[in-house]
Design an enzyme around this catalytic site. Structure first.
Site, PDB file in Angstrom:
ATOM      1  N   HIS A 253       0.851  -1.187   0.000  1.00  0.00           N
ATOM      2  CA  HIS A 253       0.000   0.000   0.000  1.00  0.00           C
ATOM      3  C   HIS A 253       0.884   1.232   0.000  1.00  0.00           C
ATOM      4  O   HIS A 253       1.940   1.264   0.636  1.00  0.00           O
ATOM      5  CB  HIS A 253      -0.918   0.002   1.237  1.00  0.00           C
ATOM      6  N   GLU A 308      -7.899  -4.248  -0.250  1.00  0.00           N
ATOM      7  CA  GLU A 308      -8.447  -4.759  -1.513  1.00  0.00           C
ATOM      8  C   GLU A 308      -8.360  -6.275  -1.607  1.00  0.00           C
ATOM      9  O   GLU A 308      -9.182  -6.913  -2.269  1.00  0.00           O
ATOM     10  CB  GLU A 308      -7.734  -4.128  -2.710  1.00  0.00           C
TER      11      GLU A 308
END
Length: 362
Positions: A253, A308
């Site tokens: 991320h 996600e």
């Protein structure tokens, strides 16, 4: 010095949320997101972001009543949806429908929580109504006895969701309500800073979310899990992808330099349902293998699962079409966007950054 994309530039002070990327922490109004996802409902988390404190039972009941009372689409919005091209992207459809909603009521300056609640209530209905059109099926009308997330799933499928599927999606939507000054939130605040009304600010945010660099659906994770399920050997698939230099979707991320707290919270909730759904089970079993292989082949990179990754597993488990991934993300982020617009309006200064001319003079 020019900071492209305003990276690292502080553009606002906020009470709404705090991201600690170094330590993998996310807070809503001072509450750790892991505790929010574990102990509170979507409506309670939304109330916290809008009002600044958690609701008591009567306040929670009032919010649920307001959300339920604003689910029905105006007839003229339904008419507009029927006029849109069938191949129009769903995010563009949502943007158009919300923009049309702005012509019906007084959404002038200043924005109100009541307006935020109405727009948040409408988006799931817009998504479900459009989906029924595309599928050439009768629209499943909202039910007043179902709360926000449960009703969304009901409108999409015509069936009340199982407890496992409901809990998984509600947890995901709580975790994605808000995430600081991301591109779409910044877009909403910039529009609001001109004293334009809430609908215009939200259509700006939706247009920004539509871009693949921001709200792109976790299709890559679905493809990864599909391939692993087909091959039957997670380590072989993952090791092969990393060695070939392919990006392992669902890991790493931009903000978090360690574990994504949203992924941790989502996994903790899903642990209660081990053995209930094969896709959730597969996602949890693959995660450990992937992190171990990444640590071996990419040492020092600190690549862990992001939100996600588990979002994709949830969408797969509840049989949600890929075209609904980003719209569902949008349905949750409506709360964060509107909270930021309300905050912007309370202490407003128009955004007007400078640019550096690098052309020539004639």
């Amino acid at each position: 010095m020019i900071q492209k994309g305003l990276k690292g530039i502080v553009a606002a002070e906020t009470f709404i949320s705090h991201i600690d990327g170094e330590n993998g922490k996310l807070f809503y109004r001072g509450y750790d997101i892991k505790e929010m996802a574990k102990n509170f409902s979507f409506e309670e988390a939304a109330y916290l972001l809008w009002f600044g404190h958690l609701p008591n039972p009567s306040q929670l009941a009032a919010l649920k009543k307001d959300l339920k009372g604003n689910r029905e689409l105006p007839d003229y919005v339904k008419g507009i949806l029927h006029q849109l091209p069938r191949d129009m992207e769903l995010m563009s459809v949502i943007r158009t429908a919300i923009s049309a909603e702005g012509g019906n009521l007084d959404y002038g300056w200043k924005p109100s929580v009541a307006q935020a609640i109405r727009l948040t209530a409408l988006v799931p209905t817009i998504i479900a109504y459009r989906k029924s059109q595309l599928d050439r099926k009768v629209f499943v009308s909202p039910r007043d006895d179902l709360d926000h997330v449960e009703n969304y799933l009901y409108m999409l499928s015509g069936k009340v969701p199982t407890p496992a599927h409901l809990e998984a999606l509600e947890t995901y939507m709580i975790l994605t309500l808000e995430h600081g000054m991301n591109a779409s939130t910044f877009s909403a605040r910039v529009t609001a800073s001109t004293e334009s009304e809430l609908v215009s600010a939200i259509t700006s945010a939706i247009g920004t979310m539509k871009g693949p660099l921001h709200g792109g659906a976790p299709l890559g994770v679905i493809e990864l899990l599909d391939e692993i399920a087909l091959v039957g050997d997670p380590e072989m698939v993952i090791r092969g992808k990393v060695l070939r230099g392919e990006k392992l979707m669902g890991f790493g991320h931009r903000v978090y330099k360690t574990h994504d707290p949203r992924a941790i919270a989502l996994k903790a909730k899903l642990m209660d349902h081990i053995g209930v759904d094969e896709w959730l089970d597969l996602a949890m079993s693959v995660e450990d293998t992937a992190i171990r292989v990444l640590a071996e082949l990419k040492p020092g990179r600190s690549l862990y699962t992001n939100v996600e990754y588990y979002a994709a597993a949830i969408m797969k488990a509840i049989n949600m079409d890929a075209e609904l991934f980003t719209p569902t993300f949008t349905a949750s982020r409506m709360v964060g966007w509107t909270a930021h617009v309300l905050e912007q309006a309370e202490n407003n200064t128009i955004y007007r950054p400078q640019s550096k001319y690098i052309g020539t003079f004639k």
